[in-house]
Scaffold this motif. Sequence first.
Motif, PDB file in Angstrom:
ATOM      1  N   GLU A 198      22.622  74.187 -19.168  1.00  0.00           N
ATOM      2  CA  GLU A 198      23.894  74.682 -19.687  1.00  0.00           C
ATOM      3  C   GLU A 198      25.104  74.069 -18.992  1.00  0.00           C
ATOM      4  O   GLU A 198      26.241  74.459 -19.278  1.00  0.00           O
ATOM      5  CB  GLU A 198      23.962  76.209 -19.523  1.00  0.00           C
ATOM      6  N   GLU A 201      27.630  72.411 -21.346  1.00  0.00           N
ATOM      7  CA  GLU A 201      28.156  73.436 -22.247  1.00  0.00           C
ATOM      8  C   GLU A 201      29.182  74.312 -21.535  1.00  0.00           C
ATOM      9  O   GLU A 201      30.267  74.592 -22.068  1.00  0.00           O
ATOM     10  CB  GLU A 201      27.007  74.287 -22.773  1.00  0.00           C
ATOM     11  N   ARG A 202      28.858  74.758 -20.316  1.00  0.00           N
ATOM     12  CA  ARG A 202      29.786  75.602 -19.551  1.00  0.00           C
ATOM     13  C   ARG A 202      31.041  74.816 -19.181  1.00  0.00           C
ATOM     14  O   ARG A 202      32.162  75.347 -19.224  1.00  0.00           O
ATOM     15  CB  ARG A 202      29.097  76.098 -18.281  1.00  0.00           C
ATOM     16  N   THR A 203      30.851  73.559 -18.800  1.00  0.00           N
ATOM     17  CA  THR A 203      31.995  72.741 -18.410  1.00  0.00           C
ATOM     18  C   THR A 203      32.920  72.508 -19.591  1.00  0.00           C
ATOM     19  O   THR A 203      34.145  72.611 -19.475  1.00  0.00           O
ATOM     20  CB  THR A 203      31.526  71.403 -17.830  1.00  0.00           C
ATOM     21  N   HIS A 204      32.340  72.199 -20.742  1.00  0.00           N
ATOM     22  CA  HIS A 204      33.168  71.963 -21.922  1.00  0.00           C
ATOM     23  C   HIS A 204      33.839  73.245 -22.406  1.00  0.00           C
ATOM     24  O   HIS A 204      34.941  73.190 -22.967  1.00  0.00           O
ATOM     25  CB  HIS A 204      32.331  71.333 -23.040  1.00  0.00           C
ATOM     26  N   ALA A 205      33.212  74.392 -22.198  1.00  0.00           N
ATOM     27  CA  ALA A 205      33.860  75.644 -22.568  1.00  0.00           C
ATOM     28  C   ALA A 205      35.132  75.849 -21.748  1.00  0.00           C
ATOM     29  O   ALA A 205      36.178  76.249 -22.272  1.00  0.00           O
ATOM     30  CB  ALA A 205      32.896  76.812 -22.365  1.00  0.00           C
ATOM     31  N   LEU A 206      35.048  75.570 -20.448  1.00  0.00           N
ATOM     32  CA  LEU A 206      36.241  75.666 -19.599  1.00  0.00           C
ATOM     33  C   LEU A 206      37.272  74.626 -20.007  1.00  0.00           C
ATOM     34  O   LEU A 206      38.478  74.922 -20.089  1.00  0.00           O
ATOM     35  CB  LEU A 206      35.853  75.472 -18.134  1.00  0.00           C
ATOM     36  N   ARG A 208      37.738  73.272 -22.934  1.00  0.00           N
ATOM     37  CA  ARG A 208      38.375  73.653 -24.206  1.00  0.00           C
ATOM     38  C   ARG A 208      39.392  74.766 -23.992  1.00  0.00           C
ATOM     39  O   ARG A 208      40.435  74.792 -24.647  1.00  0.00           O
ATOM     40  CB  ARG A 208      37.314  74.072 -25.222  1.00  0.00           C
ATOM     41  N   ARG A 209      39.074  75.706 -23.092  1.00  0.00           N
ATOM     42  CA  ARG A 209      40.023  76.786 -22.803  1.00  0.00           C
ATOM     43  C   ARG A 209      41.330  76.218 -22.247  1.00  0.00           C
ATOM     44  O   ARG A 209      42.426  76.630 -22.636  1.00  0.00           O
ATOM     45  CB  ARG A 209      39.388  77.753 -21.802  1.00  0.00           C
TER      46      ARG A 209
END
Length: 271
Positions: A198, A201-206, A208-209
């Motif tokens: 993950e 995925e976790r890095t890209h979620a941050l 994108r935020r």
Amino acid sequence: MTTLPTLQDADLALDDRVATLTMRRDDVRNALTGTHLIDDIVCTVEWANADPAVSVLVLTGAGSAFSAGGNVKDMANRGGDFAGDVAEVEERYRRGIQRIPLALHKAEIPFIAAVNGPAIGAGFDLACMCDLRIGSPRTVFGETFLNLGIIPGDGGAWFLQRLVGYQRAAELTLTGRLVKADEALALGLLLEVAPEAELLERTHALARRIAGQPPKALRLTKRLLKIAQRENLPDFLDRCACFQGMCHNSEEHLVAVNAFLARQHGGGKSS
């Protein structure tokens, strides 16, 4: 459409204002010397600074390591970037790996390191040059220069103590010991430890935020965070006042304020 720069040892992708730079020299564990990765990283920073379509950049490595730093075989042979007399080696450092800290220090957008594996020597320093770092259980850091009889020639001593304080930076640098993910999290070297599958995925979620923030104000805020490290408070406040005047006169400020008021009027959350 945004034109991506041509890179030799890394891949670059852009998706919804988030750029991802992936180092792809797993044959040498993404060593920065003896490859084209220095040029690729510097070129990407310059491109991101100049392109308003980019708001955040994620940096990661493909394969077994984030980055092994310098090529130790070249050191042993006194070849490649490490060949020649004192003046020649000095010049190669200045014209070579030292371009990375100078480039990242001037980066106008946030950099997030997705540390997919060991980050050793200059690879550790590269991660420290980023604004944020997310790791996995495979993440290992090491400021290992003294173990090889050299110093952190890429500026690592400057970056590390700003992250963990002088005493801890001195301990890590003078012992050259390895730091696993859980300790790196406790020391503040990592923002988060995500399961290996993950990590991106976790890095890209941050990413994108962060990329969802008003882009011009985001770049000014990133610049202020860096400027705050070197200016005294009165000069810094003068610069803040100037930047704030720019923000209050921008269209994106009005859009953000009106969206806030609309949410408040509609009973939504205030932030």
